[in-house]
Design an enzyme around this catalytic site. Structure first.
Site, PDB file in Angstrom:
ATOM      1  CB  THR A  67      11.383   1.520 -27.966  1.00  0.00           C
ATOM      2  OG1 THR A  67      11.072   1.174 -29.397  1.00  0.00           O
ATOM      3  CG2 THR A  67       9.956   2.200 -27.124  1.00  0.00           C
ATOM      4  CG  ASN A  85      12.442   5.925 -39.048  1.00  0.00           C
ATOM      5  OD1 ASN A  85      11.864   7.641 -38.238  1.00  0.00           O
ATOM      6  ND2 ASN A  85      11.700   5.573 -38.684  1.00  0.00           N
ATOM      7  CB  CYS A 101       7.464   0.725 -35.702  1.00  0.00           C
ATOM      8  SG  CYS A 101       8.817   0.201 -34.644  1.00  0.00           S
TER       9      CYS A 101
HETATM   10  N1  PMP Z   1      13.717   6.007 -33.226  1.00  0.00           N
HETATM   11  C1  PMP Z   1      14.627   6.052 -34.250  1.00  0.00           C
HETATM   12  C2  PMP Z   1      14.413   7.252 -35.199  1.00  0.00           C
HETATM   13  C3  PMP Z   1      14.103   4.208 -35.516  1.00  0.00           C
HETATM   14  O1  PMP Z   1      14.510   4.262 -36.529  1.00  0.00           O
HETATM   15  C4  PMP Z   1      13.787   3.817 -34.365  1.00  0.00           C
HETATM   16  C5  PMP Z   1      14.125   1.944 -35.193  1.00  0.00           C
HETATM   17  N2  PMP Z   1      13.108   1.841 -35.835  1.00  0.00           N
HETATM   18  C6  PMP Z   1      13.813   3.873 -33.137  1.00  0.00           C
HETATM   19  C7  PMP Z   1      13.465   5.181 -32.469  1.00  0.00           C
HETATM   20  C8  PMP Z   1      13.709   2.620 -32.246  1.00  0.00           C
HETATM   21  O2  PMP Z   1      14.165   1.987 -31.548  1.00  0.00           O
HETATM   22  P1  PMP Z   1      14.623   0.522 -30.685  1.00  0.00           P
HETATM   23  O3  PMP Z   1      14.467  -0.825 -32.004  1.00  0.00           O
HETATM   24  O4  PMP Z   1      15.510   0.026 -30.487  1.00  0.00           O
HETATM   25  O5  PMP Z   1      13.887   1.061 -29.561  1.00  0.00           O
END
Ligand code: PMP
Length: 372
Positions: free
Chosen positions: A70, A146, A316
């Site tokens: 993030t 994702n 999220c």
């Molecule tokens: N980008 C993608 C494609 C993700 O799958 C995720 C995690 N769901 C993130 C960003 C965010 O990652 P982080 O938890 O390290 O902030």
């Protein structure tokens, strides 16, 4: 328990916990301090940085350690924005850490374009190409979705950009790609690349941004000037060193082959029921699966009782109504509601995956009998 939500997060390697503990409790010194112990930690961080560059097949550029993807995504986007008549291009399939940052850019008055997706979740290359111009400042497209496991052809995008937008920078969110599919930064030719340790058995709260040329980006937090001035704050040494250890343990090619086998076997079982819709894309690690007539969330909850954990798409966005990505792909409201996300890791056994697939079909049938 059979855990099939590895795109949300993975378990941390126990040996990485030992490394974490060592740097948290014994080698705990602040790498910015001037005494021998601290200088030694700074040197170890630098070595870890070089090893990460090597793992990414990057012969130039630098690594900025961050608190995770993030932050890396925010830094790449907000750090590369410039005043003036610049334009920014994103895919509509991006994770909220990119998508909502793009929305913020838009709210600040910048010109922002969102490119649509094809039926599997790849970016619409033709639409993207049509938006490129000398005014383009940044193009940000994820490597692997994702949500669906679709792999975008980054080299193709880079070629378009070189041809039509000579001032543009290219950022790739590689969270679901790095350590899962082969990633070669030199060959991709991107300016920024985001990774996150907890997606490949490292600790949560640590990640990195690859930066090809530091002159193209500015810091977005202000402080002591760590990480080449791009990410102030005392480095998360224990997290970084634990991630560094995990990286040394991962055989991407071997895991890819094994997980492909697991995925194929899983899909073959689900295909026995013609009301099950498997969206299979390039990455063997992620599948979006629809169960006609049944609510995906109901299925997810029912499966918990059988010790099977599945996902509902991006954690999220799971709590939010609707799904921007599946909608853009072309699924209707009911179809979206009926979907779950299955994501594998390389430690699942063939037997576990077979059992999970069989149980999912049985539980689906049970719920279907009740609601039909
Ligand atoms: N980008 C993608 C494609 C993700 O799958 C995720 C995690 N769901 C993130 C960003 C965010 O990652 P982080 O938890 O390290 O902030």
């Amino acid at each position: 328990m059979i855990y099939l939500d590895n795109a949300a997060t993975t378990f941390m390697f126990e040996k990485a916990v030992d490394i974490y503990k060592k740097y948290a409790c014994q080698s705990f010194f602040n790498p910015s301090a001037g005494y021998r112990e601290a200088i030694d930690i700074a040197r170890q961080l630098q070595d870890a940085r070089l090893r990460l560059l090597e793992k990414m097949s990057a012969t130039r550029g630098n690594i900025i350690f961050t608190s995770g993807a993030t932050e890396s995504n925010n830094l790449a986007i907000m750090g590369s924005k410039r005043n003036g008549k610049w334009e920014y291009i994103f895919s509509v399939g991006e994770h909220p850490s990119v998508y909502n940052t793009a929305k913020e850019l838009e709210a600040q008055g910048h010109k922002v374009y969102f490119v649509g997706l094809d039926s599997k979740g790849h970016v619409d290359y033709a639409q993207l190409a049509s938006l490129l111009s000398d005014k383009t400042r940044l193009v940000s497209v994820m490597h692997v979705s994702n949500e669906t496991g679709a792999e975008n052809d980054i080299q193709k995008i880079v070629a378009f950009v070189k041809d039509k937008a000579k001032n543009a920078l290219i950022h790739v969110d590689g969270v679901q790609a790095f350590c899962k599919i082969p990633v070669n930064i030199d060959a991709l030719g991107v300016d920024f690349y985001t990774i996150s340790a907890h997606k490949f058995h490292g600790p949560k709260g640590v990640g990195a941004l690859y930066v090809k040329n530091p002159a193209t980006i500015k810091n977005i937090v202000f402080g002591g000037g760590q990480e080449n001035g791009l990410r102030s704050g005392t480095e998360n040494v224990a997290g970084i060193m634990a991630m560094d250890f995990v990286l040394s343990q991962i055989d991407v090619k071997k895991n890819y082959e094994y997980v492909s086998l697991l995925r194929d076997q899983f899909v073959a079982v689900l295909a026995q029921n013609c009301n099950v819709d498997v969206l299979q894309c390039e990455s063997p690690y992620i599948l979006s699966v629809g169960f006609m007539g049944v609510n995906g969330e109901t299925l997810m909850r029912a499966l918990q009782d059988y010790g099977i954990i599945v996902g509902m798409g991006s954690a999220c966005s799971a709590k939010k109504a609707g799904n921007r990505i599946l909608e853009n792909i072309g699924y209707g409201k009911d179809e979206i509601k009926s979907r779950i996300r299955i994501s594998f890791n390389e430690f699942l056994s063939v037997e576990e995956v077979a059992k999970a697939a069989q149980t999912i079909l049985e539980v689906y049938k049970e719920i279907w009998e009740k609601v039909k």
